[in-house]
Design a protein around this motif. Structure first.
Motif, mmCIF file in Angstrom:
data_model
loop_
_atom_site.group_PDB
_atom_site.id
_atom_site.type_symbol
_atom_site.label_atom_id
_atom_site.label_comp_id
_atom_site.label_asym_id
_atom_site.label_seq_id
_atom_site.Cartn_x
_atom_site.Cartn_y
_atom_site.Cartn_z
ATOM 1 N N THR A 85 40.004 65.109 28.425
ATOM 2 C CA THR A 85 39.831 63.965 29.339
ATOM 3 C C THR A 85 40.595 64.142 30.651
ATOM 4 O O THR A 85 40.824 63.168 31.372
ATOM 5 N N ARG A 86 41.010 65.388 30.925
ATOM 6 C CA ARG A 86 41.696 65.736 32.173
ATOM 7 C C ARG A 86 43.087 65.110 32.275
ATOM 8 O O ARG A 86 43.573 64.820 33.366
ATOM 9 N N ASN A 87 43.707 64.883 31.127
ATOM 10 C CA ASN A 87 45.075 64.393 31.080
ATOM 11 C C ASN A 87 45.980 65.480 30.517
ATOM 12 O O ASN A 87 45.519 66.582 30.199
ATOM 13 N N ILE A 88 47.243 65.174 30.358
ATOM 14 C CA ILE A 88 48.202 66.103 29.772
ATOM 15 C C ILE A 88 49.273 65.266 29.081
ATOM 16 O O ILE A 88 49.517 64.112 29.472
ATOM 17 N N ASP A 89 49.889 65.815 28.060
ATOM 18 C CA ASP A 89 50.977 65.114 27.372
ATOM 19 C C ASP A 89 52.159 66.066 27.236
ATOM 20 O O ASP A 89 52.156 66.973 26.397
ATOM 21 N N ALA A 136 52.840 53.820 18.197
ATOM 22 C CA ALA A 136 53.287 52.836 19.189
ATOM 23 C C ALA A 136 53.713 53.520 20.487
ATOM 24 O O ALA A 136 53.395 53.046 21.590
ATOM 25 N N ILE A 137 54.425 54.631 20.365
ATOM 26 C CA ILE A 137 54.831 55.374 21.566
ATOM 27 C C ILE A 137 53.612 55.899 22.312
ATOM 28 O O ILE A 137 53.512 55.785 23.543
ATOM 29 N N GLY A 138 52.659 56.458 21.570
ATOM 30 C CA GLY A 138 51.442 56.958 22.200
ATOM 31 C C GLY A 138 50.648 55.858 22.877
ATOM 32 O O GLY A 138 50.119 56.040 23.980
ATOM 33 N N ALA A 139 50.571 54.700 22.211
ATOM 34 C CA ALA A 139 49.855 53.568 22.801
ATOM 35 C C ALA A 139 50.529 53.104 24.086
ATOM 36 O O ALA A 139 49.848 52.761 25.068
ATOM 37 N N ILE A 154 53.118 62.359 35.026
ATOM 38 C CA ILE A 154 54.364 61.650 35.310
ATOM 39 C C ILE A 154 54.802 60.814 34.117
ATOM 40 O O ILE A 154 55.986 60.792 33.738
ATOM 41 N N VAL A 155 53.852 60.104 33.504
ATOM 42 C CA VAL A 155 54.189 59.238 32.365
ATOM 43 C C VAL A 155 54.783 60.055 31.228
ATOM 44 O O VAL A 155 55.834 59.705 30.660
ATOM 45 N N THR A 156 54.130 61.155 30.879
ATOM 46 C CA THR A 156 54.604 61.943 29.741
ATOM 47 C C THR A 156 55.818 62.797 30.101
ATOM 48 O O THR A 156 56.616 63.127 29.219
ATOM 49 N N LEU A 157 55.969 63.145 31.379
ATOM 50 C CA LEU A 157 57.198 63.812 31.800
ATOM 51 C C LEU A 157 58.381 62.865 31.642
ATOM 52 O O LEU A 157 59.456 63.251 31.163
ATOM 53 N N GLY A 158 58.166 61.605 32.036
ATOM 54 C CA GLY A 158 59.190 60.602 31.802
ATOM 55 C C GLY A 158 59.433 60.395 30.321
ATOM 56 O O GLY A 158 60.577 60.246 29.874
ATOM 57 N N GLY A 159 58.347 60.402 29.530
ATOM 58 C CA GLY A 159 58.478 60.267 28.078
ATOM 59 C C GLY A 159 59.268 61.410 27.468
ATOM 60 O O GLY A 159 60.050 61.216 26.532
ATOM 61 N N LEU A 160 59.082 62.613 28.005
ATOM 62 C CA LEU A 160 59.838 63.776 27.534
ATOM 63 C C LEU A 160 61.339 63.509 27.639
ATOM 64 O O LEU A 160 62.111 63.804 26.713
ATOM 65 N N GLU A 366 56.234 71.033 23.220
ATOM 66 C CA GLU A 366 55.170 70.665 24.160
ATOM 67 C C GLU A 366 54.566 71.911 24.803
ATOM 68 O O GLU A 366 53.344 71.979 25.017
ATOM 69 N N LEU A 367 55.404 72.917 25.079
ATOM 70 C CA LEU A 367 54.898 74.165 25.653
ATOM 71 C C LEU A 367 53.959 74.859 24.681
ATOM 72 O O LEU A 367 52.852 75.262 25.040
ATOM 73 N N TYR A 368 54.397 74.972 23.411
ATOM 74 C CA TYR A 368 53.586 75.684 22.426
ATOM 75 C C TYR A 368 52.298 74.915 22.100
ATOM 76 O O TYR A 368 51.251 75.522 21.857
ATOM 77 N N THR A 369 52.371 73.597 22.112
ATOM 78 C CA THR A 369 51.176 72.802 21.807
ATOM 79 C C THR A 369 50.134 72.915 22.915
ATOM 80 O O THR A 369 48.941 73.123 22.642
ATOM 81 N N ILE A 370 50.570 72.783 24.152
ATOM 82 C CA ILE A 370 49.642 72.927 25.281
ATOM 83 C C ILE A 370 49.093 74.341 25.333
ATOM 84 O O ILE A 370 47.887 74.555 25.547
#
Length: 437
Positions: A85-89, A136-139, A154-160, A366-370
Motif C-alpha cells: 500500500t506504499r507505506n512502511i513500518d 492496539a499499537i498498530g491501530a 514519520i509515524v513509525t520512525l517515531g514509534g521506533l 525492522e531492518l531484517y523484516t523490511i
C-alpha cells in the motif's frame, strides 16, 4: 466461437515455437522471481557449506536456521501488505520488544499473583495480552497515518523511538525471567518440538493439502472457463511440493536431542541407555509451525478475501481505489493493526526462545523484516508482493547471517552485508519493473 478457436490455434503455434525451458515455465506458471530466490538461496548454502568445512548444511544448523527465521518471517508476512500500500513500518522491532516485555511482566509478575504460579492458563492469557497490546499499537499508528495525514515513515520512525523507550520504562531496564514453562514451548528447543511421528503426520497432511489445492484450482478454472495447466504440469508441481515438504520433515527428524538431555530423559522414564546412545529426533519446532500457520493465514487473507483485494487495489492506484468506493483509510488502519498483532506473535516466539524479556529485544528486526519483504519481491513502489516470497526472503537473510556467524565474521561486517543485500534487492526490483513495462 471463431475468435476462441483462432486464439487456441495461436497459443498452440506460439507454444510450438518456444524453447523447452520457456514452455515449461509457461505451462507450470512458476514465478521466475521466486525461482531466482531459490537459486540464490542454494548458491548461498553451497558457498557457506564449502567455506565452513561442511558445518552449514548439517541437520543441526538447518533446524536452528528455521527456528531463528520464525519471528522475522511472521512479521514479514504483515510487512508485505504494508509495503504493497506504499507505506512502511519502521517500528516493528520496537513493538516486538515492548510486547515481549509486557508479556514477560504479565506471566512472571502479574498473573501468578491472581492465578497462582504454574497455572495452565497463564501462557494463553499472556499471549492474549500481547496480541491486544500489539494490535492496539498498530491501530494507533494506522489512525495517525490514515486520518491525520502524517506519512507512515514519520509515524513509525517515531514509534521506533517511543516503544523502545517504553520498553525500558516497563521494568526500568531490568530483564524479566524465567518464562512460564508452557509459554516456552513457542521458542523451540527439545521440548518445543513435536517429535518424529507428529512431524511425519504434519508432512503427510501438508502433501494432501498441496494435492487438494491443485485439484481444487483445476476444477475452479474449468468451472469459470479459464485455461488450465497441462496435466503433466500439475504432476510436476504436486511432486516438487511434496518432495520439498517431506525433505524438510526428514531434516527436522535427523536432528537429535543432545546426549545429556536424552540421558536425563532416559533416567526419568526408566529407559535402558543403549551402547550408541539414545537418538530422539526433535522433529519440527513449534515456532516454525507458528510461522507456517501465519504464512498460510496471511496468504488466504491477501488472495482470497475482499480485504486483500482492497490492499492491492490501493497499492496499484490509491486514487482509483478511493473513487471505486474502497474506504482506503480504514483499510490502512486494519493493515497496521494486523501488523501490530503479528509483531506480538513474533515477540512471543522471541521471548519464549530467549526464556527472558530483555530491553534490547527486537533491535534491528525492522531492518531484517523490511529486507525480507523486499528481497521476496515486494515492490517499494507498491501494488506487488507475495507472502511466500517474503518468508523465503526472511530465510535468505537468516541464511546469510547464520553463515557469517559460522565463519566468525564480526557483527558490524554482518550489518554491512545485510545493508548491501537490501540495496541490491531494491535495484533488481527497479530493473525488473523497468523491463516489465
Amino acid at each position: 466461437m471463431a475468435d476462441t478457436i483462432n486464439s487456441v490455434h495461436l497459443n498452440v503455434a506460439r507454444g510450438a515455437n518456444e524453447n523447452p525451458v520457456r514452455r515449461f515455465f509457461r505451462a507450470t506458471e512458476i514465478d521466475t522471481r521466486l525461482l531466482g530466490m531459490i537459486g540464490a538461496l542454494l548458491i548461498i548454502w553451497v558457498s557457506f557449506q564449502i567455506s565452513t568445512g561442511g558445518l552449514f548444511l548439517t541437520p543441526r544448523n538447518l533446524w536452528n536456521l528455521t527456528v531463528q527465521t520464525s519471528s522475522v518471517a511472521v512479521m514479514a508476512t504483515g510487512m508485505v501488505l504494508v509495503i504493497v500500500t506504499r507505506n512502511i513500518d519502521l517500528s516493528v522491532g520496537s513493538v516486538l520488544g515492548f510486547c515481549g516485555m509486557v508479556m514477560g511482566v504479565a506471566q512472571a509478575q502479574i498473573l501468578p499473583q491472581y492465578l497462582g504460579l504454574g497455572h495452565p492458563a497463564i501462557w494463553a492469557l499472556t499471549l492474549l495480552i500481547g496480541l491486544v497490546t500489539g494490535a492496539a499499537i498498530g491501530a494507533l499508528h494506522g489512525l495517525i497515518i490514515a486520518f491525520l495525514g502524517v506519512p507512515s515513515f514519520i509515524v513509525t520512525l517515531g514509534g521506533l523511538l517511543v516503544w523502545r523507550g517504553a520498553t525500558w520504562f516497563v521494568t526500568s531496564g531490568q530483564t524479566v525471567a524465567p518464562m512460564d514453562p508452557t509459554f516456552r514451548l513457542m521458542g523451540g528447543g527439545t521440548e518445543g518440538s513435536i517429535g518424529a511421528t507428529a512431524s511425519w503426520i504434519v508432512g503427510l497432511v501438508a502433501c494432501l493439502a498441496i494435492i487438494w489445492a491443485l485439484l481444487h484450482a483445476r476444477r475452479q478454472r474449468k468451472r469459470f472457463g479459464f485455461p488450465r495447466r497441462p496435466v503433466w504440469a500439475e504432476y510436476v508441481l504436486g511432486g516438487v511440493g511434496c518432495v520439498m515438504v517431506l525433505g524438510f520433515v526428514t531434516v527436522a527428524n535427523s536432528y537429535y536431542w543432545p546426549a545429556n538431555i536424552a540421558r536425563r530423559y532416559a533416567d526419568a522414564n526408566a529407559i535402558a541407555w543403549p551402547e550408541g546412545g539414545l537418538l530422539i529426533p526433535h522433529g519440527i519446532a513449534v515456532p516454525v509451525l507458528m510461522a507456517i500457520a501465519a504464512g498460510i493465514i496471511m496468504t488466504f487473507i491477501s488472495t482470497r478475501l475482499r480485504f486483500g483485494r482492497y490492499v492491492f487495489a490501493i497499492g496499484g492506484n490509491p486514487e482509483a481505489a478511493e473513487l471505486a468506493g474502497i474506504k482506503t483509510r480504514w483499510v490502512t488502519v486494519r493493515i497496521f493493526t494486523l501488523m501490530g498483532a503479528l509483531c506480538a506473535i513474533a515477540a512471543a516466539i522471541s521471548t519464549a526462545r530467549l526464556n527472558a524479556a530483555t530491553n534490547a529485544q527486537g533491535e534491528l528486526d525492522e531492518l531484517y523484516t523490511i529486507a525480507a519483504a523486499v528481497i521476496g519481491g515486494t515492490s517499494l513502489a507498491g501494488g506487488t508482493g507475495t507472502i511466500a516470497g517474503a518468508m523465503l526472503g526472511a530465510f535468505v537473510m537468516q541464511s546469510l547471517q547464520s553463515g557469517m556467524v559460522l565463519l566468525g565474521i564480526d557483527s558490524p561486517l554482518q550489518r554491512i552485508v545485510v545493508g548491501m543485500v537490501l540495496v541490491i534487492a531494491v535495484w533488481l526490483d527497479t530493473v525488473y519493473r523497468a523491463r516489465a513495462k
